[in-house]
Structures are given as structure tokens and as C-alpha cells.
Design a protein around this motif. Sequence first.
Motif, PDB file in Angstrom:
ATOM      1  N   ALA A 130       0.845  -1.210   0.000  1.00  0.00           N
ATOM      2  CA  ALA A 130       0.000   0.000   0.000  1.00  0.00           C
ATOM      3  C   ALA A 130       0.873   1.250   0.000  1.00  0.00           C
ATOM      4  O   ALA A 130       1.856   1.328   0.733  1.00  0.00           O
ATOM      5  N   VAL A 131       0.513   2.200  -0.830  1.00  0.00           N
ATOM      6  CA  VAL A 131       1.236   3.474  -0.885  1.00  0.00           C
ATOM      7  C   VAL A 131       0.704   4.375   0.229  1.00  0.00           C
ATOM      8  O   VAL A 131      -0.515   4.526   0.370  1.00  0.00           O
ATOM      9  N   GLY A 158     -10.303  -4.536  -8.994  1.00  0.00           N
ATOM     10  CA  GLY A 158      -9.207  -3.580  -9.034  1.00  0.00           C
ATOM     11  C   GLY A 158      -9.357  -2.350  -8.169  1.00  0.00           C
ATOM     12  O   GLY A 158      -8.573  -1.405  -8.290  1.00  0.00           O
ATOM     13  N   THR A 159     -10.322  -2.347  -7.233  1.00  0.00           N
ATOM     14  CA  THR A 159     -10.467  -1.161  -6.370  1.00  0.00           C
ATOM     15  C   THR A 159      -9.435  -1.153  -5.237  1.00  0.00           C
ATOM     16  O   THR A 159      -9.347  -0.178  -4.498  1.00  0.00           O
ATOM     17  N   GLY A 160      -8.720  -2.265  -5.065  1.00  0.00           N
ATOM     18  CA  GLY A 160      -7.686  -2.288  -4.021  1.00  0.00           C
ATOM     19  C   GLY A 160      -8.105  -3.034  -2.767  1.00  0.00           C
ATOM     20  O   GLY A 160      -7.581  -2.787  -1.686  1.00  0.00           O
ATOM     21  N   LYS A 161      -9.011  -3.993  -2.907  1.00  0.00           N
ATOM     22  CA  LYS A 161      -9.501  -4.754  -1.740  1.00  0.00           C
ATOM     23  C   LYS A 161      -8.370  -5.568  -1.109  1.00  0.00           C
ATOM     24  O   LYS A 161      -8.171  -5.547   0.103  1.00  0.00           O
ATOM     25  N   THR A 162      -7.628  -6.278  -1.948  1.00  0.00           N
ATOM     26  CA  THR A 162      -6.569  -7.143  -1.409  1.00  0.00           C
ATOM     27  C   THR A 162      -5.454  -6.310  -0.795  1.00  0.00           C
ATOM     28  O   THR A 162      -4.988  -6.601   0.313  1.00  0.00           O
ATOM     29  N   VAL A 163      -5.048  -5.257  -1.499  1.00  0.00           N
ATOM     30  CA  VAL A 163      -3.975  -4.399  -0.974  1.00  0.00           C
ATOM     31  C   VAL A 163      -4.399  -3.833   0.386  1.00  0.00           C
ATOM     32  O   VAL A 163      -3.619  -3.833   1.352  1.00  0.00           O
ATOM     33  N   ARG A 265     -15.472  -9.586  -4.688  1.00  0.00           N
ATOM     34  CA  ARG A 265     -16.130  -8.680  -5.640  1.00  0.00           C
ATOM     35  C   ARG A 265     -17.641  -8.727  -5.459  1.00  0.00           C
ATOM     36  O   ARG A 265     -18.355  -7.881  -5.962  1.00  0.00           O
ATOM     37  N   ARG A 337      -2.430   2.107 -11.689  1.00  0.00           N
ATOM     38  CA  ARG A 337      -1.128   1.429 -11.587  1.00  0.00           C
ATOM     39  C   ARG A 337      -0.663   0.936 -12.961  1.00  0.00           C
ATOM     40  O   ARG A 337       0.517   1.003 -13.290  1.00  0.00           O
TER      41      ARG A 337
HETATM   42  N1  LIG Z   1      -3.623   1.382  -1.360  1.00  0.00           N
HETATM   43  C1  LIG Z   1      -2.941   1.118  -2.479  1.00  0.00           C
HETATM   44  N2  LIG Z   1      -1.669   1.523  -2.605  1.00  0.00           N
HETATM   45  C2  LIG Z   1      -0.975   1.241  -3.720  1.00  0.00           C
HETATM   46  N3  LIG Z   1      -1.443   0.570  -4.773  1.00  0.00           N
HETATM   47  C3  LIG Z   1      -2.701   0.139  -4.709  1.00  0.00           C
HETATM   48  C4  LIG Z   1      -3.519   0.386  -3.569  1.00  0.00           C
HETATM   49  N4  LIG Z   1      -4.714  -0.157  -3.785  1.00  0.00           N
HETATM   50  C5  LIG Z   1      -4.650  -0.732  -4.987  1.00  0.00           C
HETATM   51  N5  LIG Z   1      -3.444  -0.564  -5.548  1.00  0.00           N
HETATM   52  C6  LIG Z   1      -3.017  -1.041  -6.872  1.00  0.00           C
HETATM   53  O1  LIG Z   1      -4.152  -1.548  -7.557  1.00  0.00           O
HETATM   54  C7  LIG Z   1      -3.953  -2.901  -7.937  1.00  0.00           C
HETATM   55  C8  LIG Z   1      -5.229  -3.649  -7.688  1.00  0.00           C
HETATM   56  O2  LIG Z   1      -5.414  -3.753  -6.284  1.00  0.00           O
HETATM   57  P1  LIG Z   1      -6.006  -5.084  -5.649  1.00  0.00           P
HETATM   58  O3  LIG Z   1      -5.408  -6.291  -6.250  1.00  0.00           O
HETATM   59  O4  LIG Z   1      -5.936  -4.928  -4.187  1.00  0.00           O
HETATM   60  O5  LIG Z   1      -7.501  -4.953  -6.153  1.00  0.00           O
HETATM   61  P2  LIG Z   1      -8.706  -5.896  -5.802  1.00  0.00           P
HETATM   62  O6  LIG Z   1      -9.843  -5.005  -5.486  1.00  0.00           O
HETATM   63  O7  LIG Z   1      -8.308  -6.881  -4.775  1.00  0.00           O
HETATM   64  O8  LIG Z   1      -8.954  -6.601  -7.206  1.00  0.00           O
HETATM   65  P3  LIG Z   1      -9.682  -8.003  -7.496  1.00  0.00           P
HETATM   66  O9  LIG Z   1     -11.149  -7.747  -7.432  1.00  0.00           O
HETATM   67  O10 LIG Z   1      -9.222  -8.348  -8.864  1.00  0.00           O
HETATM   68  O11 LIG Z   1      -9.228  -8.978  -6.467  1.00  0.00           O
HETATM   69  C9  LIG Z   1      -2.804  -3.418  -7.076  1.00  0.00           C
HETATM   70  O12 LIG Z   1      -2.033  -4.355  -7.793  1.00  0.00           O
HETATM   71  C10 LIG Z   1      -2.015  -2.175  -6.789  1.00  0.00           C
HETATM   72  O13 LIG Z   1      -1.099  -2.001  -7.821  1.00  0.00           O
END
Ligand SMILES: Nc1ncnc2c1ncn2[C@@H]1O[C@H](COP(=O)(O)OP(=O)(O)OP(=O)(O)O)[C@@H](O)[C@H]1O
Length: 473
Positions: A130-131, A158-163, A265, A337
Motif C-alpha cells: 500500500a502506498v 481492481g479497487t484495491g480490496k486485497t492491498v 467482488r 497502476r
Molecule cells: N492502497 C494502495 N496503494 C498502492 N497501490 C494500490 C492500492 N490499492 C490498490 N493498488 C493497486 O491496484 C492494484 C489492484 O489492487 P487489488 O489487487 O488490491 O484490487 P482488488 O480489489 O483486490 O482486485 P480483485 O477484485 O481483482 O481482487 C494493485 O495491484 C495495486 O497495484
Amino acid sequence: MVRNDGGYVVSQADEENGGVGSMYPGAGMSMGELLRTWRRRALLTQEQLAERAGLNVRTVRRLENDGLLRPRTTSVLLLAKALDLDGAERAALNAVARDRPADHAAHRPAGHAADARPWTVPRQLPADVAVPGIREREAAFVASRTTQAVVFVTGMAGTGKTVLAVHAAHRLAPHFPDGQLFVDLHGHAQATAPVDPGDALARVLRTLGVPAEHIPWHLDDRAALYRSVLADRRLLIVLDDAADEHQLHPLLPATPGCRVIVTSRHRLTCPGDARVLSLDTLPLTEAVALFARTAGCALDATSGGDPAVTSACAPETPPDVLAEIVRRCGLLPLAIRLAAARLQAHPSWNARHLLDRLTTDRLAELAAGHQSVTGALNRSYERLPPDQQRAYRLLGAAPHSSFTLGTAAVLLNTTPARASRLLDHLVHAHLLQEPAPGRYRLHDLVHAHASTLRPPHGARPAVRVRCRTASLT
Ligand SMILES: Nc1ncnc2c1ncn2[C@@H]1O[C@H](COP(=O)(O)OP(=O)(O)OP(=O)(O)O)[C@@H](O)[C@H]1O
Ligand SMILES: [Mg+2]
């Protein structure tokens, strides 16, 4: 009589019978570790063991914490009986109870650590990427010690749930001394089917020290054993990318000592009082900051939160170009990203050139390495049943991304009631937003993606006619 075999002690009689029938962890363990291991094997809580042995629960706790150096012989006998130990196990327990480590150590192979444990405390969290400054409020919410035992993070691809989940879990980790589990359930993975919940449970149980031969076959029995094993541990569990409730529910612990962060999702239901966090796209300033940081540009510290940016890689880049780039990315972290990665991979490009390319064909542009926005959305689309796939393609063929239920019904050539059900499913899968009752909107990138899919056979001209009827053009 007994010898150590990879951290387990095998009695001679068992060895003659093939060796695996009644392996038990033992070598080098303290009294407390032995008791804990055998109590968990017997699926007992400390209270239940105390009751069964006729002892005070405080005594059991002190013994398990190695707080009683010389326990009474009668207590040890009662515990051995309550735990249903066999002869070799009783001998091992008596040896440690009489504080005869030399006897016990004699059974260890050379080089075996004296403090060997029955399992390795799992530390499975992936790296925190996470940034700083992005999604800080959301991270504080998920990592709050007062938040419910289950936090459910949901949002579109891709909204960043896992991060976010991983970042919050790193913050919480010190409060969970029994470890942190990270389970990727592959709900939307590329070329991999969602993980079977029984398989996920078997893997987790092995990680938690349950020997493979003690893992039951039936899903319900595995889930029950999992809950028993977790009953008095303090574990943090991240269940990432859950596909549905059928997959998720058996993996939820039942006791408050564990914290769970689920990502999906889909808007799944969780039993009990789970807190739900819906992740939207980023606010403009955070989106610009994420792009600037990952493209190697530096935010102007004096800008006071404005999207005013000085670019280290291209100092002449006006802030409005950067703002427009992230808008073309739909303010979606994944897209931002990927756009930043494109710029980094092409030293001869500047931000303005990237913006031109994003204006021409942004979906083609938003891809780098094995990741792409199209791929991420394809995986949501592919998981839909055929009638919802058809609805998604038809909505993509419409010229506008916002519409009412009435318009959707005309577009989908069905009744409002059926259209409403279809749209509900798309909202549930985060392929469609419902900003107000009866009003719907496709995210820019989702609309672009849906429009690249061929509408149902021969439907495109009919859709155009229906759009005109519904005054959509
Ligand atoms: N807080 C953050 N800081 C930095 N980069 C981020 C952040 N959140 C998301 N990203 C970027 O966005 C990309 C997608 O994030 P992430 O994999 O967490 O999405 P997701 O919601 O889990 O997607 P999915 O539904 O496909 O599982 C990451 O690979 C990262 O590069
Ligand atoms: Mg994810």
C-alpha cells in the motif's frame, strides 16, 4: 520404546503396525505444549478438559502455560485419563511432569531443537504494497481493534480490496500471537477455478498442526474441527477473493479470539455482525497521488492536497494532464497502476503522450505484464450465468452509461420486474452501480468493456432501435 520421527514420537508398537496409526507430537515439548496438543486433538476446550478431568480450569490453564513446575501426580493421571492417552503418551507426559528432560531428550534425533513446536506459527501475509496516503481512512477502519470480528471488504475489480486487507492485517498482526493466515480463495483468478472450501479447510488445518490423517473427509466435520482448533487461539485470518457464501461460510471461525478480513467482488452475506466496507474508486487527489508515486513522479508538497503535481520524470507536465490521466483510468487503482507502469516502461513517452493513447483506446492501453483491466473484468463477466451475461452485453451496446430501470427494461426487452432482478445481480457482482433507487450507472471502464463484447446474436440493430424508443440516443 519411543523414537522421534520428524517432530513426532512413534511408539515401537505403532511402528511395527506401520508407524502412522498413533503418531503424536512430543519430542522436546514442554508439559504445556503436550497438553495443548493432545487437548486440541481431543477437540476439547480448556473448560471441557477441566470438567472431564475433575480439575479446576485454572489448573489446566497454568499447566498449559507451563506455570506449574511440579504438577501433582494425581492431576497428571487425571489429565492422561481425560485425554484418553495411550501407554507411550502417558510415559512421555509423566516424564515431562517429573521434570526429567534428560529422559525425554534421549528420544530426540541429533540436532533436533529442544524447543521444537508442534506447528510453526503461521506468518502468511504477503508483502504490504500500500502506498502511504492512499485509503488511509479505510485502512484505519479495517485495522481498528474495536471493529467487529469479521470485516468484509467488497468492491469492483481492481479497487484495491486485497492491498487494503493485507495492509490492515500487517497493522493488526502484533495483536495476534498465534499467527496470521492468508487464504487466496481464487474467486476470480485467471485460469483457476474457485478453491473448494473442503480443500481450503484441509490446507489450513495442516498449517495449524493437525496431521493429515486426522483431517476428516466431510466438509462439515472439517469445519467443526477448524472451529475447535481455533477455539482458544488468537489468529488473524485474511480470506481473499471469496467467490460465494458456500465457499466462505465454513471458513469463518466461531470464537471472538480470531479476527477475519474477507474480500470479495460480490456483496456476500456473512453470519453474525460482520462490518461491511464498500470500496469505491479513489478521490481525485488520491488517484493523482497514486499515479505520481508509482510513475516515479513527486507530488508537490506545497500543493495542499490539490491535484497540483510537479513531475520528477517530466517536470513540464501540467497538473491537469495528470488529473485527466487518472480520470481516463476511471479513478480505479488497478487502472492507475497499469497506466503508471506503461509510462515507466517507455522512457521516451511523457504524460501527455500517455494521455493521448488513453484517449484513443484506453482498454488496450491499460495492460502491463500479466495484468489488465480487460482481464480483470473478463473474470467477473465469465462468472455470470448466461442471462446476466446477455444483459451485461446489451447494456454495453447502449450509448450511455447511466439509465433508469424503465430504460433498462426497454433495452433488455423485458418487463421492469425481470429487468430489476437482472440488474440486481449485476449490482451484486459490482459490474453495475445503483446511485439511487431505480437509477443505474456503469463505471466508465465497465461500460467500455461491456461494449467490446458482442451483443447477443443480431441484437445490435434491435438495441439501437430500442435505445431510440427509450430516448437514449
Ligand atoms: N492502497 C494502495 N496503494 C498502492 N497501490 C494500490 C492500492 N490499492 C490498490 N493498488 C493497486 O491496484 C492494484 C489492484 O489492487 P487489488 O489487487 O488490491 O484490487 P482488488 O480489489 O483486490 O482486485 P480483485 O477484485 O481483482 O481482487 C494493485 O495491484 C495495486 O497495484
Ligand atoms: Mg483482490
